[in-house]
Design an enzyme around this catalytic site. Structure first.
Site, PDB file in Angstrom:
ATOM      1  N   ASP A  83       7.010   6.054   0.984  1.00  0.00           N
ATOM      2  CA  ASP A  83       6.171   5.138   1.762  1.00  0.00           C
ATOM      3  C   ASP A  83       6.774   3.726   1.683  1.00  0.00           C
ATOM      4  O   ASP A  83       7.173   3.279   0.602  1.00  0.00           O
ATOM      5  CB  ASP A  83       4.768   5.164   1.128  1.00  0.00           C
ATOM      6  N   HIS A 182      -4.020  -3.097   5.410  1.00  0.00           N
ATOM      7  CA  HIS A 182      -4.008  -2.497   4.076  1.00  0.00           C
ATOM      8  C   HIS A 182      -5.127  -3.108   3.228  1.00  0.00           C
ATOM      9  O   HIS A 182      -5.673  -4.151   3.568  1.00  0.00           O
ATOM     10  CB  HIS A 182      -2.669  -2.770   3.379  1.00  0.00           C
ATOM     11  N   ASP A 234      -4.418   4.667   0.018  1.00  0.00           N
ATOM     12  CA  ASP A 234      -4.011   4.323  -1.345  1.00  0.00           C
ATOM     13  C   ASP A 234      -5.116   3.553  -2.078  1.00  0.00           C
ATOM     14  O   ASP A 234      -5.544   3.934  -3.174  1.00  0.00           O
ATOM     15  CB  ASP A 234      -2.722   3.479  -1.295  1.00  0.00           C
TER      16      ASP A 234
END
Ligand code: G3H
Ligand code: 13P
Ligand code: ZN
Length: 287
Positions: A83, A182, A234
């Site tokens: 990633d 994110h 994540d």
């Protein structure tokens, strides 16, 4: 069974669902992700970053994932992926270790440089049968976003540019920016679906949505209809792990010198989050 990421994505696209790409950092999170996929009978992607390769040892963490799947979950299609590889050198390192799929993230570079390096990565990787994900536009992180009103326009993927980027680089998958971010940052209230429609129309590759930790049912279904077949997660699993651990340690009655108990409970918390996400993405029962 370790499975080609391209095949996992193609099957999801064809089946009208998405798979989760979950980041792992250690034994506990790896086992949690594999167990969740097994319980949900879901294909899955497990990914590591450069920082994780430094932390855990690239070779070690790669073989940990591979062995976990081969020994304990051979019936589950699992892709292993790098990633956010930010340089050609890290891609070379990951491929040398054996990773069958990588992301080259040139999204913070000027378009011409992103194009040139992504092309170089694709030439290098395709010769070795390794899949490549590229990114255009940029999916911001908490630290990069100014507080107050966010100027989402400056992060977004340009659909016209995406068409030439995909064509000229030969990438296998494209990470898109449509108002996603994110971390648990407040994302754009409504993702730019019209933009995603155009990207989808222009680019005949699976689309990947980073920053999906806080994506719930409604939005998920809308973007799957528009070509997204993989969501990266994540933050949600990190938080589940850490919060569980903090609670166990703070709860005096529970303190144990058996670290397997403490880490084992944190691992269960991660497993529950992964199962929930699999359900939202619709990949349960798709093996
Ligand atoms: O977007 C990717 C990850 O959430 C960042 O992970 O801290 O391992 O680089 P990292
Ligand atoms: P989150 O921070 O929303 O979990 O996104 C993770 C991600 O995109 C990893 O590449
Ligand atoms: Zn990401």
């Amino acid at each position: 069974m370790i499975t080609n990421v391209k095949d996992i994505l193609a099957k999801a696209k064809e089946g009208g669902y998405a798979v989760g790409a979950f980041n792992t950092v250690n034994l506990e999170t790896t086992r949690a992700i594999v167990e969740a996929a097994q319980e949900m009978r879901s294909p899955i992607i497990i990914q590591i970053t450069e920082k994780t390769m430094e932390y855990a040892g690239g070779r070690l963490i790669y073989h940990l994932i591979k062995n976990d799947v081969e020994f304990y979950a051979p019936e589950i299609p699992v892709g292993i992926h790098l990633d956010h590889g930010k340089s050609f050198e890290i891609i070379q390192r990951a491929v040398a270790i054996g990773l069958p799929s990588v992301m080259y993230d040139g999204s913070r570079k000027k378009y011409a440089d992103n194009l040139e390096i992504t092309k170089k990565v694709v030439d290098f990787c395709h010769e070795k049968g390794v899949c490549v994900q590229g990114e255009l536009g940029s999916v911001p992180y908490l630290g990069e976003i100014e507080s107050g009103e966010v100027d989402w326009e400056k992060y977004m993927t340009d659909p016209g540019q995406a068409a030439s980027f995909v064509k000229e680089t030969g990438i296998d998958a494209l990470a898109v920016a449509i108002g996603n971010a994110h971390d648990f940052f407040k994302e754009k209230d409504v993702p730019d679906y019209a933009r995603l429609d155009m990207i989808h129309k222009n680019c005949n590759v699976p689309l990947i949505l980073h920053g999906a930790s806080d994506w719930e049912n409604g939005r998920v279904a809308e973007v799957i209809k528009r070509g997204v077949c993989c969501f990266n997660v994540d933050t949600a699993t990190r938080l589940a792990f850490i919060n569980n651990l903090i609670n166990s340690v703070r709860n005096q009655g529970n303190v144990s010198f058996d670290i397997r108990k403490l880490l084992g409970e944190a691992r269960e918390a991660v497993r529950d989050v992964v199962k929930k996400k699999i359900k939202i993405f619709g990949s349960d029962g798709k093996i």
